[in-house]
Design a protein around this motif. Structure first.
Motif, PDB file in Angstrom:
ATOM      1  N   PRO A  92      44.348  33.315  57.556  1.00  0.00           N
ATOM      2  CA  PRO A  92      45.046  32.081  57.063  1.00  0.00           C
ATOM      3  C   PRO A  92      44.341  31.419  55.925  1.00  0.00           C
ATOM      4  N   GLY A  93      45.546  30.974  55.191  1.00  0.00           N
ATOM      5  CA  GLY A  93      45.025  30.274  53.925  1.00  0.00           C
ATOM      6  C   GLY A  93      44.646  31.222  52.362  1.00  0.00           C
ATOM      7  N   ILE A  94      44.530  32.480  52.738  1.00  0.00           N
ATOM      8  CA  ILE A  94      44.397  33.228  51.631  1.00  0.00           C
ATOM      9  C   ILE A  94      45.529  33.576  50.514  1.00  0.00           C
ATOM     10  N   GLU A  95      46.732  33.144  51.146  1.00  0.00           N
ATOM     11  CA  GLU A  95      48.142  33.205  50.560  1.00  0.00           C
ATOM     12  C   GLU A  95      47.810  32.307  49.267  1.00  0.00           C
ATOM     13  N   VAL A  96      47.166  31.183  49.055  1.00  0.00           N
ATOM     14  CA  VAL A  96      46.888  30.397  48.045  1.00  0.00           C
ATOM     15  C   VAL A  96      46.473  31.242  46.784  1.00  0.00           C
ATOM     16  N   LEU A  97      45.691  32.104  47.167  1.00  0.00           N
ATOM     17  CA  LEU A  97      44.887  32.929  46.041  1.00  0.00           C
ATOM     18  C   LEU A  97      45.995  34.233  45.748  1.00  0.00           C
ATOM     19  N   THR A  98      46.466  34.948  46.750  1.00  0.00           N
ATOM     20  CA  THR A  98      47.115  36.147  46.735  1.00  0.00           C
ATOM     21  C   THR A  98      48.435  36.220  46.521  1.00  0.00           C
ATOM     22  N   GLY A  99      49.312  35.027  46.935  1.00  0.00           N
ATOM     23  CA  GLY A  99      50.860  35.008  47.120  1.00  0.00           C
ATOM     24  C   GLY A  99      50.946  35.438  48.438  1.00  0.00           C
ATOM     25  N   PRO A 100      52.110  35.474  48.987  1.00  0.00           N
ATOM     26  CA  PRO A 100      52.462  35.928  50.290  1.00  0.00           C
ATOM     27  C   PRO A 100      52.287  37.244  50.324  1.00  0.00           C
ATOM     28  N   ILE A 101      51.502  37.698  51.394  1.00  0.00           N
ATOM     29  CA  ILE A 101      51.142  39.090  51.884  1.00  0.00           C
ATOM     30  C   ILE A 101      51.509  39.516  53.229  1.00  0.00           C
ATOM     31  N   GLY A 102      52.210  38.545  54.067  1.00  0.00           N
ATOM     32  CA  GLY A 102      52.630  39.129  55.316  1.00  0.00           C
ATOM     33  C   GLY A 102      51.847  38.212  56.346  1.00  0.00           C
ATOM     34  N   ASP A 103      51.877  38.844  57.566  1.00  0.00           N
ATOM     35  CA  ASP A 103      51.664  38.094  58.850  1.00  0.00           C
ATOM     36  C   ASP A 103      50.067  38.151  58.745  1.00  0.00           C
ATOM     37  N   ASN A 241      24.890  44.982  45.063  1.00  0.00           N
ATOM     38  CA  ASN A 241      25.738  43.903  44.832  1.00  0.00           C
ATOM     39  C   ASN A 241      25.064  42.751  44.317  1.00  0.00           C
ATOM     40  N   ASN A 242      24.914  42.654  43.178  1.00  0.00           N
ATOM     41  CA  ASN A 242      24.021  41.749  42.523  1.00  0.00           C
ATOM     42  C   ASN A 242      24.467  40.705  41.389  1.00  0.00           C
ATOM     43  N   GLU A 243      25.802  40.743  41.324  1.00  0.00           N
ATOM     44  CA  GLU A 243      26.492  39.639  40.596  1.00  0.00           C
ATOM     45  C   GLU A 243      27.903  39.401  41.200  1.00  0.00           C
ATOM     46  N   GLU A 244      27.985  38.312  40.592  1.00  0.00           N
ATOM     47  CA  GLU A 244      29.693  37.805  41.133  1.00  0.00           C
ATOM     48  C   GLU A 244      30.686  37.892  39.770  1.00  0.00           C
ATOM     49  N   THR A 245      30.394  37.825  38.608  1.00  0.00           N
ATOM     50  CA  THR A 245      31.137  38.092  37.586  1.00  0.00           C
ATOM     51  C   THR A 245      32.121  39.521  37.847  1.00  0.00           C
ATOM     52  N   ASN A 246      33.378  39.284  37.715  1.00  0.00           N
ATOM     53  CA  ASN A 246      34.200  40.624  37.905  1.00  0.00           C
ATOM     54  C   ASN A 246      33.713  41.513  39.077  1.00  0.00           C
ATOM     55  N   ARG A 247      33.704  40.399  40.395  1.00  0.00           N
ATOM     56  CA  ARG A 247      32.992  41.159  41.497  1.00  0.00           C
ATOM     57  C   ARG A 247      33.680  42.391  42.310  1.00  0.00           C
ATOM     58  N   GLY A 322      40.675  43.858  42.047  1.00  0.00           N
ATOM     59  CA  GLY A 322      40.901  42.225  41.654  1.00  0.00           C
ATOM     60  C   GLY A 322      41.694  41.767  42.458  1.00  0.00           C
ATOM     61  N   PHE A 323      41.270  40.374  42.682  1.00  0.00           N
ATOM     62  CA  PHE A 323      42.289  39.580  43.389  1.00  0.00           C
ATOM     63  C   PHE A 323      43.682  39.309  43.027  1.00  0.00           C
ATOM     64  N   GLU A 324      43.787  39.317  41.579  1.00  0.00           N
ATOM     65  CA  GLU A 324      44.887  39.349  40.897  1.00  0.00           C
ATOM     66  C   GLU A 324      46.002  40.247  41.180  1.00  0.00           C
ATOM     67  N   ILE A 326      46.521  41.911  44.100  1.00  0.00           N
ATOM     68  CA  ILE A 326      47.105  41.869  45.411  1.00  0.00           C
ATOM     69  C   ILE A 326      48.616  41.202  45.101  1.00  0.00           C
ATOM     70  N   LYS A 327      48.659  40.285  44.146  1.00  0.00           N
ATOM     71  CA  LYS A 327      50.036  39.738  44.094  1.00  0.00           C
ATOM     72  C   LYS A 327      51.031  40.891  43.405  1.00  0.00           C
ATOM     73  N   ASP A 328      50.575  41.653  42.529  1.00  0.00           N
ATOM     74  CA  ASP A 328      51.368  42.851  42.219  1.00  0.00           C
ATOM     75  C   ASP A 328      51.447  44.080  42.799  1.00  0.00           C
ATOM     76  N   GLY A 329      50.864  44.020  44.214  1.00  0.00           N
ATOM     77  CA  GLY A 329      51.240  45.238  45.077  1.00  0.00           C
ATOM     78  C   GLY A 329      49.974  46.109  45.047  1.00  0.00           C
ATOM     79  N   GLY A 330      48.749  45.709  44.423  1.00  0.00           N
ATOM     80  CA  GLY A 330      47.760  46.512  44.413  1.00  0.00           C
ATOM     81  C   GLY A 330      46.988  46.727  45.769  1.00  0.00           C
ATOM     82  N   LEU A 331      46.496  47.624  46.050  1.00  0.00           N
ATOM     83  CA  LEU A 331      45.927  48.036  47.340  1.00  0.00           C
ATOM     84  C   LEU A 331      44.488  48.829  47.094  1.00  0.00           C
ATOM     85  N   SER A 332      43.628  48.738  47.964  1.00  0.00           N
ATOM     86  CA  SER A 332      42.566  49.333  48.173  1.00  0.00           C
ATOM     87  C   SER A 332      43.009  50.975  48.571  1.00  0.00           C
ATOM     88  N   ASP A 333      42.244  52.033  48.092  1.00  0.00           N
ATOM     89  CA  ASP A 333      42.566  53.433  48.693  1.00  0.00           C
ATOM     90  C   ASP A 333      42.131  53.634  50.266  1.00  0.00           C
TER      91      ASP A 333
END
Length: 534
Positions: A92-103, A241-247, A322-324, A326-333
């Motif tokens: 809960p709350g992650i929708e602020v970043l990703t947009g509506p993603i469901g339950d 995992n040694n840097e946060e830029t473009n993580r 990328g987080f962005e 997710i809003k466009d329907g991107g998914l992990s494999d």
């Protein structure tokens, strides 16, 4: 019963505050069901009727091995149930970043990071995981509830490693584990033990060292301490995992020798010396492959070579481009992740469930792989306090744990230089000039998953004052309101930007050379704090 539960869940999704759902839940038949443990007697022996169907199911028969009980559950599970276990319950709350993603289901511990789903017909409860490396991060206050749920903020990872004291580190872990268990959480998403390779890495504060031996030994001591309390850990972020830029998209190019000697060695030590319940795969790609997609990393190395027995979960949205996206329907494999041995996808969104279910139904993902991953998750569930129906108190030993964190902080301090024996400064009759906004607006630790909602922090100003030092009053009167204003503005700025907002640096108060020269004359010593958060 099911109708009542569904009604409550729908209300929780519409409720503005999670506390409303908790209040409804406390008064519901579901809450009463949780508090009653019907039993079945067979051949003079009593068993919990965990799914309340009035008969002894194979998975409820404690005379059998856990392995046989879990196999019996898997045989009965539908593909949809398997998918619901393999993918987390949301955050809960992650929708602020990703947009509506469901339950996104809010668990019974507000502020927790997520968890696994419940299956009533098998008597399998939802489990709860929460951040983080510096202590438990949950909401300290709840709507319609006068109680408080503060946790202890322990020193950041770099400070803990600087103690070089495994007994102390294990005590820190025990204190963390006490709070995790007594607040109703099953797994602490910690420790973090990546190598401090890049000094600009925004999460170096969470990590222990640039040395894999120190990192591995420190993490093992922390894990052993936490898990001695009957709760789990998640060592992270595996690996390189040694840097946060473009993580979420960065590709780490690393030779096998460097991987073995530097970026895997710390995890190998931690796994072999502490057997954490879970390992968290990292965001980055490793030589072109997302770590959560890498069978070589998660199965061949972690399990087959090192003997890891627990589950692997993704970092939150691990494998997404990328987080962005997710809003466009991107998914992990999701199929690659399952085949790699990444058992649990976190935090979990409906789109992942849909794709994974289609893959399982079509045979693109084999039953063999799905069943193996499901089995490992159920093995984890069977170990949790929640499964054991542990009656947590919501009253950890905060007083005792405060003493532990103070001792750890003291041992972690390192004096780099002491010219002309300037320290210790013990003359409390002479004036001390305290400079720097962060001397007044104290930084207790990092933000994000490394933050802790602790009740109180002793700032440098308060500490010196309590110790009886004579502070320059003019400076205190200038700095204190300035620091309070800056801290309040930064808090509002982060609130406006949402759950993943990066902290800003507090502005330093401008002062002219004449004021500084005057303080050099009137004060015996100056204490200057330079700081920013990450």
């Amino acid at each position: 019963m099911k109708k009542n539960i569904s009604t409550l869940i729908r209300l929780s999704q519409k409720a503005k505050y999670s506390g409303l759902f908790l209040a409804l839940l406390a008064a519901s038949p579901f809450a009463k069901a949780q508090n009653t443990n019907p039993t079945i007697t067979v051949d003079g022996k009593s068993f919990k009727d965990s799914n309340k169907n009035g008969k002894l199911d194979v998975w409820e028969d404690t005379r059998l091995s856990v392995d046989k009980r879990i196999d019996a559950i898997i045989k009965q599970m539908t593909n949809e149930e398997k998918v619901n276990l393999l993918i987390g319950t949301g955050m809960p709350g992650i929708e602020v970043l990703t947009g509506p993603i469901g339950d996104s289901k809010q668990g019974l511990v507000p502020g927790a990071a997520g968890g696994t789903d419940a299956f009533e017909r098998f008597g399998i409860p939802a489990t709860i995981v929460a951040d983080g490396p510096a202590g438990l991060r949950i909401q300290p206050t709840r709507d319609n509830d006068s109680k408080t749920y503060y946790a202890t903020a322990f020193p950041v990872g770099t400070a803990l490693a600087s103690t070089w004291n495994k007994d102390l580190l294990e005590n820190v872990g025990k204190a963390m584990g006490n709070e995790v268990k007594e607040y109703g959480v099953d797994v602490l998403l910690a420790p973090a033990l990546n190598i401090q390779r890049n000094p600009l890495n925004g999460r170096n504060f969470e990590y222990y060292s640039e040395d894999p031996l120190i990192s591995g030994k420190t993490a093992a001591a922390i894990v052993n301490g936490i898990q001695s309390q009957g709760v789990g850990t998640s060592i992270k972020h595996f690996a390189a995992n040694n840097e946060e830029t473009n993580r979420l998209t960065i590709n780490a190019h690393v030779s096998e020798r460097a991987m073995r000697e530097l970026y895997l060695r710390n995890f190998e030590i931690a796994v072999k010396e502490s057997q954490p319940w879970t390992v968290m795969s990292s965001y980055n790609k490793l030589n072109g492959v997302y770590t959560s997609d890498s069978k070589d990393l998660l199965t061949e190395v972690l399990r087959n070579e090192w003997g890891f027995k627990g589950i692997v979960m993704t970092d939150w949205f691990g494998g997404f481009p990328g987080f962005e996206s997710i809003k466009d329907g991107g998914l992990s494999d999701v199929v690659k992740q399952m085949n790699a041995g990444n058992d649990l996808l976190m935090p979990g969104i409906l789109a992942q469930k849909k794709v994974l279910l289609e893959a399982l139904n079509s045979g693109k993902l084999s039953q063999e792989v799905a069943n193996l991953n499901v089995k490992r998750i159920l093995e984890y569930v069977f170990k949790t306090p929640t499964f054991a129906q542990y009656k947590y108190s919501n009253k950890p030993n905060l007083t005792q744990n405060a003493e532990v964190t103070r001792n750890a902080a003291a041992e972690g301090m390192v004096l780099l230089k002491n010219e002309q024996n300037a320290l210790p400064f013990s003359d409390k009759q002479k004036e001390v000039a305290l400079f720097g906004v962060t001397s007044y607006a104290w930084i207790t630790g990092g933000t994000g998953s490394g933050a802790v909602n602790n009740k109180h922090t002793v700032s440098l100003l308060e500490g010196l004052d309590a110790a009886g030092y004579k502070l320059d009053k003019e400076l205190v009167d200038l700095y204190k309101p300035f620091a309070e204003k800056e801290a309040a503005a930064e808090k509002e700025n982060r609130k406006a930007k949402g759950i993943m907002a990066a902290p800003g640096r507090l502005s330093e108060m401008k002062m002219d050379d004449a004021l500084i020269a005057n303080k050099a004359k009137t004060s015996e010593i100056a204490v200057i704090t330079l700081g920013r958060n990450s």
